[in-house]
Write a protein that holds these residues in place. Structure first.
Motif, PDB file in Angstrom:
ATOM      1  N   GLU A 215      20.971-104.037   3.373  1.00 37.00           N
ATOM      2  CA  GLU A 215      21.114-104.986   4.467  1.00 37.00           C
ATOM      3  C   GLU A 215      20.282-106.225   4.148  1.00 37.00           C
ATOM      4  O   GLU A 215      19.160-106.124   3.655  1.00 37.00           O
ATOM      5  CB  GLU A 215      20.642-104.365   5.781  1.00 37.00           C
ATOM      6  CG  GLU A 215      21.463-103.177   6.243  1.00 37.00           C
ATOM      7  CD  GLU A 215      22.879-103.567   6.585  1.00 37.00           C
ATOM      8  OE1 GLU A 215      23.068-104.699   7.096  1.00 37.00           O
ATOM      9  OE2 GLU A 215      23.796-102.770   6.325  1.00 37.00           O
ATOM     10  N   PRO A 216      20.805-107.423   4.395  1.00 39.07           N
ATOM     11  CA  PRO A 216      20.061-108.642   4.076  1.00 39.07           C
ATOM     12  C   PRO A 216      18.697-108.655   4.754  1.00 39.07           C
ATOM     13  O   PRO A 216      18.550-108.227   5.900  1.00 39.07           O
ATOM     14  CB  PRO A 216      20.966-109.756   4.617  1.00 39.07           C
ATOM     15  CG  PRO A 216      22.344-109.156   4.618  1.00 39.07           C
ATOM     16  CD  PRO A 216      22.142-107.708   4.967  1.00 39.07           C
ATOM     17  N   GLY A 217      17.708-109.114   4.023  1.00 42.86           N
ATOM     18  CA  GLY A 217      16.366-109.216   4.585  1.00 42.86           C
ATOM     19  C   GLY A 217      15.320-108.640   3.661  1.00 42.86           C
ATOM     20  O   GLY A 217      15.551-108.398   2.481  1.00 42.86           O
ATOM     21  N   ARG A 218      14.154-108.405   4.238  1.00 48.65           N
ATOM     22  CA  ARG A 218      13.007-107.933   3.470  1.00 48.65           C
ATOM     23  C   ARG A 218      12.709-106.480   3.846  1.00 48.65           C
ATOM     24  O   ARG A 218      12.629-106.140   5.014  1.00 48.65           O
ATOM     25  CB  ARG A 218      11.795-108.816   3.783  1.00 48.65           C
ATOM     26  CG  ARG A 218      10.593-108.590   2.872  1.00 48.65           C
ATOM     27  CD  ARG A 218       9.497-109.583   3.218  1.00 48.65           C
ATOM     28  NE  ARG A 218       9.941-110.953   3.085  1.00 48.65           N
ATOM     29  CZ  ARG A 218       9.925-111.638   1.952  1.00 48.65           C
ATOM     30  NH1 ARG A 218       9.468-111.062   0.852  1.00 48.65           N
ATOM     31  NH2 ARG A 218      10.358-112.876   1.902  1.00 48.65           N
TER      32      ARG A 218
ATOM     33  N   ALA B 164      17.926-105.838  -5.582  1.00 51.89           N
ATOM     34  CA  ALA B 164      18.278-107.255  -5.701  1.00 51.89           C
ATOM     35  C   ALA B 164      19.611-107.423  -6.418  1.00 51.89           C
ATOM     36  O   ALA B 164      20.449-108.247  -6.023  1.00 51.89           O
ATOM     37  CB  ALA B 164      17.167-107.997  -6.448  1.00 51.89           C
TER      38      ALA B 164
ATOM     39  N   SER C 267      22.593-106.040  -4.166  1.00 53.36           N
ATOM     40  CA  SER C 267      22.818-106.813  -2.946  1.00 53.36           C
ATOM     41  C   SER C 267      23.094-108.281  -3.223  1.00 53.36           C
ATOM     42  O   SER C 267      23.250-109.069  -2.277  1.00 53.36           O
ATOM     43  CB  SER C 267      21.610-106.694  -2.010  1.00 53.36           C
ATOM     44  OG  SER C 267      20.473-107.341  -2.576  1.00 53.36           O
ATOM     45  N   GLY C 268      23.144-108.647  -4.489  1.00 55.60           N
ATOM     46  CA  GLY C 268      23.361-110.043  -4.830  1.00 55.60           C
ATOM     47  C   GLY C 268      22.223-110.940  -4.392  1.00 55.60           C
ATOM     48  O   GLY C 268      22.425-112.124  -4.121  1.00 55.60           O
ATOM     49  N   GLY C 269      21.029-110.364  -4.320  1.00 53.06           N
ATOM     50  CA  GLY C 269      19.857-111.138  -3.939  1.00 53.06           C
ATOM     51  C   GLY C 269      19.636-111.232  -2.443  1.00 53.06           C
ATOM     52  O   GLY C 269      18.668-111.865  -1.993  1.00 53.06           O
ATOM     53  N   ALA C 270      20.490-110.579  -1.660  1.00 53.36           N
ATOM     54  CA  ALA C 270      20.341-110.663  -0.194  1.00 53.36           C
ATOM     55  C   ALA C 270      19.187-109.804   0.308  1.00 53.36           C
ATOM     56  O   ALA C 270      18.625-110.085   1.364  1.00 53.36           O
ATOM     57  CB  ALA C 270      21.643-110.241   0.487  1.00 53.36           C
ATOM     58  N   SER C 271      18.853-108.741  -0.436  1.00 53.61           N
ATOM     59  CA  SER C 271      17.777-107.836  -0.019  1.00 53.61           C
ATOM     60  C   SER C 271      16.590-107.984  -0.953  1.00 53.61           C
ATOM     61  O   SER C 271      16.751-108.076  -2.173  1.00 53.61           O
ATOM     62  CB  SER C 271      18.258-106.384  -0.031  1.00 53.61           C
ATOM     63  OG  SER C 271      19.345-106.213   0.846  1.00 53.61           O
ATOM     64  N   THR C 272      15.408-107.982  -0.364  1.00 58.53           N
ATOM     65  CA  THR C 272      14.171-108.083  -1.135  1.00 58.53           C
ATOM     66  C   THR C 272      13.287-106.881  -0.812  1.00 58.53           C
ATOM     67  O   THR C 272      13.117-106.529   0.353  1.00 58.53           O
ATOM     68  CB  THR C 272      13.404-109.374  -0.789  1.00 58.53           C
ATOM     69  OG1 THR C 272      14.248-110.500  -1.057  1.00 58.53           O
ATOM     70  CG2 THR C 272      12.126-109.482  -1.617  1.00 58.53           C
TER      71      THR C 272
END
Length: 322
Positions: free
Chosen positions: A72-75, A96, A99-104
């Motif tokens: 899920e997008p976010g941290r 990363a 998620s294509g960089g959407a999740s950190t």
């Protein structure tokens, strides 16, 4: 370099166990047991099989992470009780990428990390126990209690070694870890939970409250067990065997190291090997405290403490320095 990570230098394996370790059946392996060198040659000969098994494991792991909302997008914050950050760093890379960089992913480390800061600087560090700027003696003392801490935070199911196709974790279910939980570690965990709740509620019989807890008190608690444990603590934990093999199989190593066979004279080289084994494979201070109870072994403990200052007991027990 990768092959060395699958097999410890002092291990003896057979083909079936080696195959379980890498997730596939291995071929070109000799019958019976073989040492680390042969095991690594077998892995190289089965490289294609192992890579394919690793791809399948990654897919199962991704399924697990997706079910936990990690994409899920976010941290996302991951708490690591271990003593190295490499696993969390690899997790951060995987999330990363998927998620294509959407999740950190960031790691929150509660202590016992050894090489994380210089090697993985992109991870947020919040360790309270030590860091690479701490005095060398303190770091070595902490390293000598790692096996103690690992055994106490091992989950009832043991270590997770695989995932089902649905992403459900599969525990190692190793006998020594189960026995440790049923006999000692479970009781310690329950007592710790009850004490923590009492401290939070301000009802602990010792009068300790949340305001009394800071980095110094956490460090002091760790070092009490790591530097001068009480005799009853040593006796309680003497029965625990902690599984340290890479695949989480085997009989494990005893927390309290066995006394070396030769007890009349040891060279400096032999003493050095004993010291290194205590640091890396056992509970160092607990082992030394146990050996000191044997009249014929006290000289050995004296020699180790003379050569390596970080092994000195400096805490006070019942008003008497030990």
């Amino acid at each position: 370099d990768n092959v060395h990570r699958f097999v410890g230098d002092d291990e003896t394996l057979d083909a079936e166990r080696l195959g379980r370790r890498v997730g596939c059946e291995v071929t070109n392996a000799p019958a019976g047991d073989f040492g680390a060198g042969v095991a690594r040659e077998v892995l190289i000969a089965n490289a294609d099989r192992i890579v394919e098994a690793s791809r399948a494991l990654r897919a199962r792991f991704v399924t697990h992470l997706r079910s936990r909302g990690m994409f899920e997008p976010g941290r996302h914050l991951v708490v690591d009780l271990g003593w190295t950050a490499s696993t969390v760093a690899d997790l951060a890379d995987l999330v990363a990428e998927e998620s294509g960089g959407a999740s950190t992913v960031e790691g929150l480390f509660t202590g016992l990390y050894w090489d994380a800061t210089p090697n993985r600087p992109r991870l947020g560090m919040r360790g309270v126990a030590m860091d690479e700027f701490a005095p060398l003696d303190d770091n070595l003392r902490l390293l000598g209690v790692v096996k103690f801490m690992e055994a106490l935070v091992t989950a009832p199911h043991g270590s997770v070694v695989d995932f089902t196709d649905d992403g459900e974790p599969i525990g190692a279910e190793t006998g020594p870890e189960r026995r440790a939980w049923d006999t000692v570690v479970g009781r310690v965990a329950t007592a710790a939970l009850e004490s923590a709740r009492a401290i939070l509620e301000g009802t602990h019989p010792a009068g300790v409250t949340v305001s009394d807890l800071d980095g110094n008190t956490v460090w002091a608690a760790i070092m009490q067990a790591g530097h001068t444990p009480r005799p009853d603590e040593v006796a309680l934990l003497a029965s625990i065997h902690h599984v340290t093999d890479i695949d989480h199989e085997g009989d494990g190593r005893p927390m309290i190291a066995s006394i070396p066979a030769r007890r009349t004279h040891l060279t400096d080289t032999e003493l050095s090997r004993i010291h290194d084994s205590l640091i890396r494979r056992h509970w160092m201070r607990g082992s030394l405290a146990s050996w000191r109870e044997r009249p014929d072994c006290r000289w050995m403990v004296d020699e180790i403490e003379r050569i390596w200052p970080h092994t000195h007991p400096v805490w006070v027990h019942n008003g008497v320095p030990r």
